[in-house]
Enzyme design. Sequence first.
Site, short mmCIF file in Angstrom:
data_model
loop_
_atom_site.label_atom_id
_atom_site.label_comp_id
_atom_site.label_asym_id
_atom_site.label_seq_id
_atom_site.Cartn_x
_atom_site.Cartn_y
_atom_site.Cartn_z
N TYR A 138 76.57 81.19 4.43
CA TYR A 138 76.27 81.08 5.90
C TYR A 138 74.90 81.68 6.07
CZ TYR A 138 80.64 80.13 8.12
OH TYR A 138 81.71 79.35 8.26
N LYS A 189 85.58 80.30 -6.61
CA LYS A 189 85.42 78.90 -7.38
C LYS A 189 84.73 79.26 -8.85
CE LYS A 189 85.52 74.46 -7.69
NZ LYS A 189 86.97 73.69 -7.69
N ASP A 221 90.47 75.69 -4.46
CA ASP A 221 91.05 74.32 -4.23
C ASP A 221 92.89 74.49 -4.28
OD1 ASP A 221 90.66 74.82 -6.99
OD2 ASP A 221 89.93 72.77 -7.44
N ASP A 245 86.62 80.82 6.07
CA ASP A 245 86.66 79.93 7.19
C ASP A 245 87.57 78.73 7.32
OD1 ASP A 245 85.55 79.08 9.87
OD2 ASP A 245 84.38 77.59 8.69
N ASP A 249 91.58 78.41 9.04
CA ASP A 249 92.09 77.51 9.75
C ASP A 249 93.29 76.84 9.47
OD1 ASP A 249 89.84 77.80 11.58
OD2 ASP A 249 90.01 75.52 11.89
C1 IPM Z 1 85.04 80.81 12.95
C2 IPM Z 1 83.86 79.85 13.37
C3 IPM Z 1 82.56 80.21 12.95
C4 IPM Z 1 82.38 80.47 11.51
C5 IPM Z 1 81.29 79.25 13.51
C6 IPM Z 1 81.55 78.89 14.95
C7 IPM Z 1 79.89 79.58 13.50
O1 IPM Z 1 84.17 78.70 12.80
O2 IPM Z 1 84.68 82.04 13.56
O3 IPM Z 1 85.62 80.81 12.11
O4 IPM Z 1 82.09 79.31 10.85
O5 IPM Z 1 82.46 81.64 11.14
MN MN Z 2 86.33 78.75 11.55
#
Ligand code: IPM
Ligand code: MN
Length: 354
Positions: A138, A189, A221, A245, A249
């Site tokens: 990042y 990884k 993975d 990240d 999700d």
């Molecule tokens: C999160 C988001 C952010 C990230 C983006 C919007 C920069 O996806 O907070 O998970 O990748 O960290």
């Molecule tokens: Mn995110």
Amino acid sequence: MKIAILPGDGIGPEIISQAKRVLQTLRSDGLSLEWELGAIGGAGYESSKDPLPEDTINLTKAADAVLLGAVGGPKYDSLPRAMRPEQGLLRIRKELGLFANLRPAVVFPELASASSLKSELVEGLDLMILRELTGDIYFGQPRGRRQTESGEDEGFDTMRYSVSEIERIARVAFDIAQKRNGKLCSVDKANVLDTSILWREVVTKISEEYPTVELTHMYVDNAAMQLVREPKQFDVILTGNIFGDILSDEASMLTGSIGMLPSASMDVNRKGLFEPIHGSAPDISGKNLANPLATILSVSMMLKYTFNEVEASQRVESAVKSVLSQGFRTPDIYQAGSKRVGTQEMGDAVIEAM
Ligand code: IPM
Ligand code: MN
Ligand code: NAD
């Protein structure tokens, strides 16, 4: 207790409105809270041509904690990278030194059947993902666009972690694991990436300071697969910025919806930024459809982690549990037989439960 509130874009202002009602309720019941609003993301770009205006930086530095909605939207997708809303969020994380991102994925009993997995796989799940937040691909330099020798355009980014960055996030992870079930899984990884080989070495070295914590390592993975195969094998997952990240999700869907997952991003002094893990959800914004519970649970995390107001934190969490057991559901967690409500009505129910 001074809070900087940054609603942001898309559903950000809608979900923040509901979280603010929670803060108002706590304040009128005696908690000494005050807050001020600031612009970030697309909203910052609109007001000051900057996704993180100077005023907002100052506001957040003067505050004890930050509450954020979400940033981003299709309107801003073609701006140069530095002007994009997402840069506002990344910059504030970096400016405030918020290296430790806690993303708990907890399955409330009422929502086990709303998960995309069979309920027996997720019932009782209480997982903590600890994501490093200010390093990795990042922020690594160099990055950008260049031409190859053959004259073709290419894009490139740099994945990197220093020993000290790994050490400090590893210590947070071991501390958390020690207070929970004493189980920590570090995800990397290391079969391919040099960054991950160093990560694994350093995490292993730090584990010597924590003899009561059982450390395991897993490739990312496989971790992605194991999360949907048998999520309850995990207690605390420690991982880097990009893997965290993606895995958080994924983990959100175990709980029923990404609209349920709060987060805390902490600096070395427990000053924190609290935000739902989801984005600005342009597909549902402005329609009173967004689930505000992840943001309200982020308020609960703020009370617990930054302000040490454990009772108030539990009061908010209990109110969320109560509305779920009363059957209130925004569309993302709706199931036949429950009470379908919008963002505002979910807020009403939480305030009533409080
Ligand atoms: C999160 C988001 C952010 C990230 C983006 C919007 C920069 O996806 O907070 O998970 O990748 O960290
Ligand atoms: Mn995110
Ligand atoms: P998203 O998280 O905004 O949405 C993904 C899906 O989840 C959508 O279908 C959305 O409707 C749904 N969803 C998200 N939050 C919800 C909620 N509270 N209630 C009900 N449904 C919800 O991810 P995306 O669509 O990939 O990204 C949209 C924008 O948000 C992009 O500009 C992206 O960069 C940005 N983003 C910001 C953050 C952040 O501010 N922390 C996080 C992720 C993405």
